[in-house]
Design a protein around this motif. Structure first.
Motif, short mmCIF file in Angstrom:
data_model
loop_
_atom_site.label_atom_id
_atom_site.label_comp_id
_atom_site.label_asym_id
_atom_site.label_seq_id
_atom_site.Cartn_x
_atom_site.Cartn_y
_atom_site.Cartn_z
N LEU A 97 0.89 -1.44 0.03
CA LEU A 97 -0.04 -0.02 -0.10
C LEU A 97 0.68 1.39 0.10
O LEU A 97 0.68 2.39 -0.68
CB LEU A 97 -0.91 0.07 1.18
CG LEU A 97 -1.89 -0.86 1.02
CD1 LEU A 97 -2.72 -1.18 2.53
CD2 LEU A 97 -3.19 -0.50 -0.02
N LYS A 98 2.12 1.21 0.43
CA LYS A 98 2.79 2.17 0.82
C LYS A 98 3.69 2.45 -0.66
O LYS A 98 4.40 3.62 -0.94
CB LYS A 98 3.68 2.17 1.83
CG LYS A 98 4.64 3.31 2.30
CD LYS A 98 3.84 4.43 2.88
CE LYS A 98 4.79 5.58 3.45
NZ LYS A 98 4.01 6.63 4.02
N GLY A 99 3.86 1.27 -1.27
CA GLY A 99 4.64 1.29 -2.58
C GLY A 99 6.26 1.55 -2.16
O GLY A 99 7.05 1.97 -2.73
N ASP A 100 6.57 0.66 -0.92
CA ASP A 100 7.89 0.96 -0.40
C ASP A 100 8.58 -0.46 -0.40
O ASP A 100 8.14 -1.09 0.60
CB ASP A 100 7.81 1.52 1.05
CG ASP A 100 9.23 1.79 1.34
OD1 ASP A 100 10.32 1.65 0.64
OD2 ASP A 100 9.36 2.80 2.46
N GLU A 101 9.48 -0.73 -1.11
CA GLU A 101 10.16 -1.94 -1.10
C GLU A 101 11.06 -2.04 0.34
O GLU A 101 11.60 -3.05 0.63
CB GLU A 101 10.79 -2.29 -2.36
CG GLU A 101 10.01 -2.46 -3.55
CD GLU A 101 10.72 -2.93 -4.72
OE1 GLU A 101 12.01 -2.32 -4.84
OE2 GLU A 101 10.30 -3.47 -5.75
N ASN A 102 11.61 -0.76 0.71
CA ASN A 102 12.45 -0.73 2.05
C ASN A 102 11.67 -0.53 3.35
O ASN A 102 11.91 0.31 4.19
CB ASN A 102 13.30 0.24 1.72
CG ASN A 102 14.37 -0.42 0.62
OD1 ASN A 102 14.80 -1.31 0.66
ND2 ASN A 102 14.37 0.70 -0.34
N TYR A 103 10.41 -0.74 3.11
CA TYR A 103 9.24 -0.36 4.15
C TYR A 103 9.74 -0.59 5.60
O TYR A 103 9.73 0.17 6.54
CB TYR A 103 7.90 -1.08 3.96
CG TYR A 103 6.82 -0.81 5.02
CD1 TYR A 103 6.11 0.27 5.09
CD2 TYR A 103 6.54 -1.73 6.12
CE1 TYR A 103 5.10 0.44 5.92
CE2 TYR A 103 5.63 -1.50 7.00
CZ TYR A 103 5.03 -0.32 7.05
OH TYR A 103 3.68 -0.10 7.83
N LEU A 104 10.36 -1.78 6.14
CA LEU A 104 10.68 -2.00 7.23
C LEU A 104 11.65 -1.12 7.81
O LEU A 104 11.92 -0.57 8.65
CB LEU A 104 11.44 -3.41 7.25
CG LEU A 104 10.13 -4.67 6.90
CD1 LEU A 104 10.83 -5.95 7.13
CD2 LEU A 104 8.94 -4.39 7.79
N ALA A 105 12.84 -0.82 6.91
CA ALA A 105 13.89 -0.11 7.39
C ALA A 105 13.60 1.29 7.27
O ALA A 105 13.92 2.15 8.25
CB ALA A 105 15.14 -0.11 6.14
#
Length: 449
Positions: free
Chosen positions: A220-228
């Motif tokens: 949903l965020k479109g962020d592959e580095n969401y966790l970081a």
């Protein structure tokens, strides 16, 4: 890494953990006695002369996935033919969320070679043997590097899908959804039809919520580095957050019984049985599920799949989570690290790995071994999408998650049990902020590099 869901539950979890720990302490002490006896015997033998064919036993720990357990139990017998003095014992790990292995870690009783989730690699890194100079490492597309060392090699990569029965869709009169609102509409139309459970979820086992609550927010965020990235936020949950959107989607599924009336009362096996017997229209799983389906059903005549469409409009890119998984690591405290390393090289050898990847129907992680599963080639042509390469490894996230007792899958169970999403997020923001502040205060330069 448990979310506090009440004093009684927390006490129960604590007592269970202590019980596990006590049992393992006793077992480890008994094993130490055996090891001391074995060491004395080895010293005696070394005084009498070298013995290069001394029997060695290696434990290969893997999750309780039937396809893998059955395959490797058969396959390791071939290794004993190559190395007659080495016996490889396939050991099943009861859960892949890390709790069982944490007990083993606490008493220094990890298997010699074992599977790890990407997110758990930072937790175990001090107990892992570096793999930098292995042939298998040089051929792997997604080696896990932490603090400048390769500590895990993913055995597979896979894409997440929603598997469905075309015959049910045709009977109900629905089509493959292209947006998240269309997906929810399909669920509700199937529920209204009255004959089928819209989507099977084995909520008794919290890990089965991962396609929605773990992968939903980064998509949903479109962020592959969401966790970081959320690791640098004081309050990553709340109004308008990606987590909130995924959580409310789950709440809608729960409140409207779109996963059946007893989703929390059944586990993974029962959920797959509902789908495989055509009592449920859909089930959300990785492509690894296909092998299980074929084993149970025998054919894929009434099986198709599509990516869970997290986009809000058809004009946006249609993507699907694609991740490396089943990171194989070596216990650096093993008494047989050399043999464990040789075994890992054998697992990733061309002939052995090719047989495994074809059997598992996952995608290859090796540069010199191709995988071309016919079913998914057909699926991807019919329902094309772009891969969303999710990075599940973040050392800072792992530390904060542990300190804040963040467990998104347990929170999904809470939501299905009727908990307020707003209350969960408020509590989570408080715990997350405290954990982040504690890390910044006590280790202000820990993550500078």
């Amino acid at each position: 890494m448990k979310m506090r869901i009440g004093t009684g539950t927390a006490l129960l979890v604590t007592l269970i953990f202590i019980g596990f720990l006590a049992v393992y302490i006793v077992l480890s002490r008994l094993e130490m006695i055996n090891k001391d006896y074995s060491l004395s015997t080895q010293m005696l033998q070394s005084e009498q002369g070298p013995n290069h064919n001394q029997p060695v036993k290696i434990k290969f720990g893997m999750w309780e996935t039937k396809t893998d357990v059955e395959f490797w139990t058969r396959k390791v017998r071939e290794y004993s033919v190559i190395k007659p003095n080495v016996t490889v014992q396939v050991e099943t790990i009861p859960d892949n969320s890390g709790q069982y292995l944490k007990v083993r870690l606490a008493v220094s009783d990890l298997p010699d070679v074992f599977y790890l989730k990407a997110a758990d690699l930072p937790i175990y890194k001090n107990s892992l043997q570096p793999l930098d100079h292995l042939n298998a490492t040089s051929r792997n597309k997604y080696p896990a590097e932490l603090d400048g060392e390769i500590l895990g090699l993913p055995l597979v990569s896979f894409t997440e899908y929603v598997f469905y029965h075309p015959s049910v869709f045709q009977e109900v009169g629905v089509e493959v959804p292209q947006t998240i609102s269309e997906f929810m509409s399909v669920l509700e139309k199937i529920k209204l039809h009255g004959k089928y459970i819209p989507i099977a979820i084995g909520g008794k086992e919290d890990w089965t919520f991962y396609p929605f609550i773990e992968f939903g927010p980064p998509m949903l965020k479109g962020d592959e580095n969401y966790l970081a990235n959320i690791s640098n936020m004081k309050e990553p949950f709340g109004k308008g957050s990606a987590f909130e959107k995924a959580a409310y989607m789950l709440k809608r599924i729960a409140d409207n019984q779109l996963a059946g009336s007893n989703a929390l009362g059944i586990g993974f096996d029962q959920a797959t049985q509902l789908f495989q017997s055509n009592q449920a229209a859909m089930i959300a799983m990785g492509q690894w599920y296909y092998s299980d389906h074929m084993t149970k059903v025998g054919d894929d005549k009434d099986l198709d799949a599509f990516p869970l469409p997290w986009r809000t409009s058809r004009e946006e890119r249609l993507q699907a989570i694609t991740i490396p998984d089943q990171y194989i690591a070596i216990n650096k405290n093993s008494q047989n690290t050399e043999e464990a390393t040789a075994f890992l090289e054998w697992v990733f050898s061309t002939s052995v790995y090719q047989t495994y990847i074809l059997n598992s129907q996952n995608s290859s992680t090796l540069t010199d071994v191709a995988s071309s599963p016919a079913f998914f080639n057909k699926v991807n042509r019919k329902h094309p999408f772009e891969s969303f390469m999710y990075d599940g490894i973040s050392q800072k996230f792992a530390i904060i998650k542990n300190a804040a007792h963040y467990d998104e899958k347990k929170m999904a169970q809470e939501i299905f049990a009727g908990a307020s999403v707003d209350d969960i997020q408020k509590r989570m923001n408080e715990d997350w902020s405290k954990a982040l502040q504690s890390i910044d205060v006590h280790n202000p330069t820990f993550f500078d590099n």
